[in-house]
Design a protein around this motif. Sequence first.
Motif, short mmCIF file in Angstrom:
data_model
loop_
_atom_site.label_atom_id
_atom_site.label_comp_id
_atom_site.label_asym_id
_atom_site.label_seq_id
_atom_site.Cartn_x
_atom_site.Cartn_y
_atom_site.Cartn_z
N GLY A 1 6.05 35.32 24.42
CA GLY A 1 7.47 35.01 24.57
C GLY A 1 7.67 33.53 24.83
O GLY A 1 6.85 32.71 24.43
N GLY A 2 8.75 33.21 25.52
CA GLY A 2 9.08 31.82 25.76
C GLY A 2 9.71 31.22 24.52
O GLY A 2 10.06 31.95 23.57
N LYS B 1 3.37 20.13 29.41
CA LYS B 1 2.27 21.10 29.55
C LYS B 1 0.90 20.41 29.67
O LYS B 1 -0.12 21.07 29.82
CB LYS B 1 2.22 22.03 28.32
CG LYS B 1 3.53 22.69 27.94
CD LYS B 1 3.85 23.85 28.85
CE LYS B 1 5.17 24.52 28.52
NZ LYS B 1 5.17 25.31 27.31
N ARG C 1 10.57 40.28 29.98
CA ARG C 1 11.41 40.20 31.16
C ARG C 1 12.13 41.53 31.35
O ARG C 1 12.41 42.22 30.36
CB ARG C 1 12.44 39.07 30.98
CG ARG C 1 11.83 37.66 31.01
CD ARG C 1 11.31 37.22 29.67
NE ARG C 1 10.70 35.90 29.67
CZ ARG C 1 11.35 34.79 29.28
NH1 ARG C 1 12.60 34.86 28.86
NH2 ARG C 1 10.73 33.65 29.31
N ASP D 1 4.05 40.07 27.34
CA ASP D 1 4.88 40.26 28.53
C ASP D 1 6.34 40.33 28.09
O ASP D 1 6.67 39.98 26.96
CB ASP D 1 4.70 39.12 29.55
CG ASP D 1 5.32 37.80 29.10
OD1 ASP D 1 5.29 37.52 27.89
OD2 ASP D 1 5.84 37.07 29.96
N PRO E 1 7.00 29.70 20.59
CA PRO E 1 6.59 30.43 19.38
C PRO E 1 7.70 30.69 18.36
O PRO E 1 7.41 31.10 17.24
CB PRO E 1 6.04 31.76 19.92
CG PRO E 1 6.69 31.94 21.23
CD PRO E 1 6.92 30.57 21.78
N HIS F 1 0.83 29.16 34.18
CA HIS F 1 0.94 30.62 34.04
C HIS F 1 0.83 30.97 32.56
O HIS F 1 1.11 30.14 31.68
CB HIS F 1 2.23 31.16 34.64
CG HIS F 1 3.44 31.07 33.77
ND1 HIS F 1 4.33 30.02 33.83
CD2 HIS F 1 3.94 31.90 32.81
CE1 HIS F 1 5.31 30.21 32.96
NE2 HIS F 1 5.09 31.34 32.30
N THR F 2 0.38 32.19 32.32
CA THR F 2 0.34 32.68 30.95
C THR F 2 0.77 34.13 30.97
O THR F 2 0.60 34.81 31.99
CB THR F 2 -1.06 32.49 30.32
OG1 THR F 2 -0.96 32.73 28.92
CG2 THR F 2 -2.12 33.38 30.95
N ALA F 3 1.34 34.62 29.84
CA ALA F 3 2.07 35.89 29.87
C ALA F 3 2.98 35.81 31.12
O ALA F 3 3.60 34.77 31.34
CB ALA F 3 1.11 37.07 29.88
N GLY G 1 1.40 31.76 25.51
CA GLY G 1 1.93 30.45 25.82
C GLY G 1 1.34 29.99 27.14
O GLY G 1 0.60 30.72 27.80
N LEU G 2 1.68 28.79 27.53
CA LEU G 2 1.21 28.24 28.80
C LEU G 2 2.39 27.56 29.48
O LEU G 2 3.09 26.76 28.84
CB LEU G 2 0.11 27.21 28.52
CG LEU G 2 -0.61 26.61 29.72
CD1 LEU G 2 -1.54 27.65 30.37
CD2 LEU G 2 -1.44 25.40 29.29
N GLY G 3 2.62 27.90 30.74
CA GLY G 3 3.71 27.25 31.46
C GLY G 3 3.21 25.94 32.07
O GLY G 3 2.00 25.71 32.17
C1 6PG Z 1 7.40 34.41 29.16
C2 6PG Z 1 6.13 34.03 28.52
C3 6PG Z 1 5.43 32.86 29.12
C4 6PG Z 1 5.56 31.70 28.16
C5 6PG Z 1 5.32 30.39 28.85
C6 6PG Z 1 5.59 29.23 27.94
O1 6PG Z 1 7.85 35.51 29.01
O2 6PG Z 1 7.99 33.53 29.82
O3 6PG Z 1 5.49 34.86 27.70
O4 6PG Z 1 4.10 33.04 29.48
O5 6PG Z 1 4.67 31.86 27.09
O6 6PG Z 1 6.21 30.32 29.95
O7 6PG Z 1 6.94 29.28 27.57
P1 6PG Z 1 7.67 28.19 26.72
O8 6PG Z 1 7.12 28.30 25.35
O9 6PG Z 1 9.12 28.55 26.77
O10 6PG Z 1 7.36 26.89 27.36
#
Ligand code: 6PG
Length: 234
Positions: free
Chosen positions: A33-34, A191, A62, A60, A37, A136-138, A130-132
Motif C-alpha cells: 500500500g502507501g 526514505k 488500514r 497490509d 506503488p 516500518h514495512t507493511a 514499501g518502506l516508511g
Molecule cells: C501502508 C503500507 C506501508 C507503506 C509505507 C510506504 O499501508 O501504509 O503498506 O508499509 O508501504 O508506509 O508508504 P509510501 O509509499 O506512501 O511512502
Amino acid sequence: MTVTLEVVPDPAAVCAELLVEAAGAGGDIVLTGGSTPRAAYERAARAPGDWSGATLWFGDDRCVPPDHEDSNYAMARKALLDPLRERVGDAGSPAVMRIPGELGPHQGADAYEHELRSAGPPRFDLLLLGLGPDAHTASLFPDQESLLERSRLAVGVEHAGLTPFVPRVTLTLSGLALGRHIVFLVTGESKAAAVAAAFGPEAEPDPHVPASLLPSLAESITVLLDSPAAGALA
Ligand code: 6PG
C-alpha cells in the motif's frame, strides 16, 4: 541471504515489469500500500500481459471500508484492478484476496489468517513492500509487539506508528517470509536514512528498524531505489 540494492532511474517501471511477469506465470502476488506503488500499478495495468491465472494478496491494510480513501485495496483497485478489468474483462482478471480491514484489527486479522491458511498458505512468487521514513514495512512499526509474532501470518495493529493513524491488519514477519522474491519499492530523499539503516552495509537486525528484521528470514530481497532514496548508502 543477500539483499540486492538496485538504483534505477524509474523504480515504478521495473516494478511494473516484475508484476506483469509474475502475473503471466500465474503467481501468487502480494501488493503493497502507501502512495509509492501507484505508478507501478498504473503501468502494469496498461502493459500487455495475462493476469487470468494470478492471485493478488495484500501485505497490509488500514481498518477502513474498502472504498475509503485510506484503503490500500481501494488504491490498488483504482490504479490496477479496475483498469485491468476494463481492458480484459472478468475472465482475464486476477483473483483478489483483500484484507477485510473494515472488520477491525483483530477480527480482520483472524479472517485474513484463515484465508491464507485455507490457501496453503501459499508461497508468494512476488511480494511487494514499501518502506516508511521510520523503516516500518507493511504495518510493522518500530518496537511494536507485532514484530515478535512468529506463529501467526497476520495480526491486528491497534496503533499505527505513522499517518494515517488508523488501526491496521498486517502480515507478520513470518507471513512476509513466505515471499520467494521480496521487492521493496522505495523512492525519495525522505526514505534515505531508513534505507541505510535497514539495508546498508552497517545494518543489523533491530526492532527499532522493522525492515532490518526481514533479511535473516527471507529467501531473496531486492530493494528498488531511485537515487535520492539511495543517498545515505555508503
Ligand atoms: C501502508 C503500507 C506501508 C507503506 C509505507 C510506504 O499501508 O501504509 O503498506 O508499509 O508501504 O508506509 O508508504 P509510501 O509509499 O506512501 O511512502
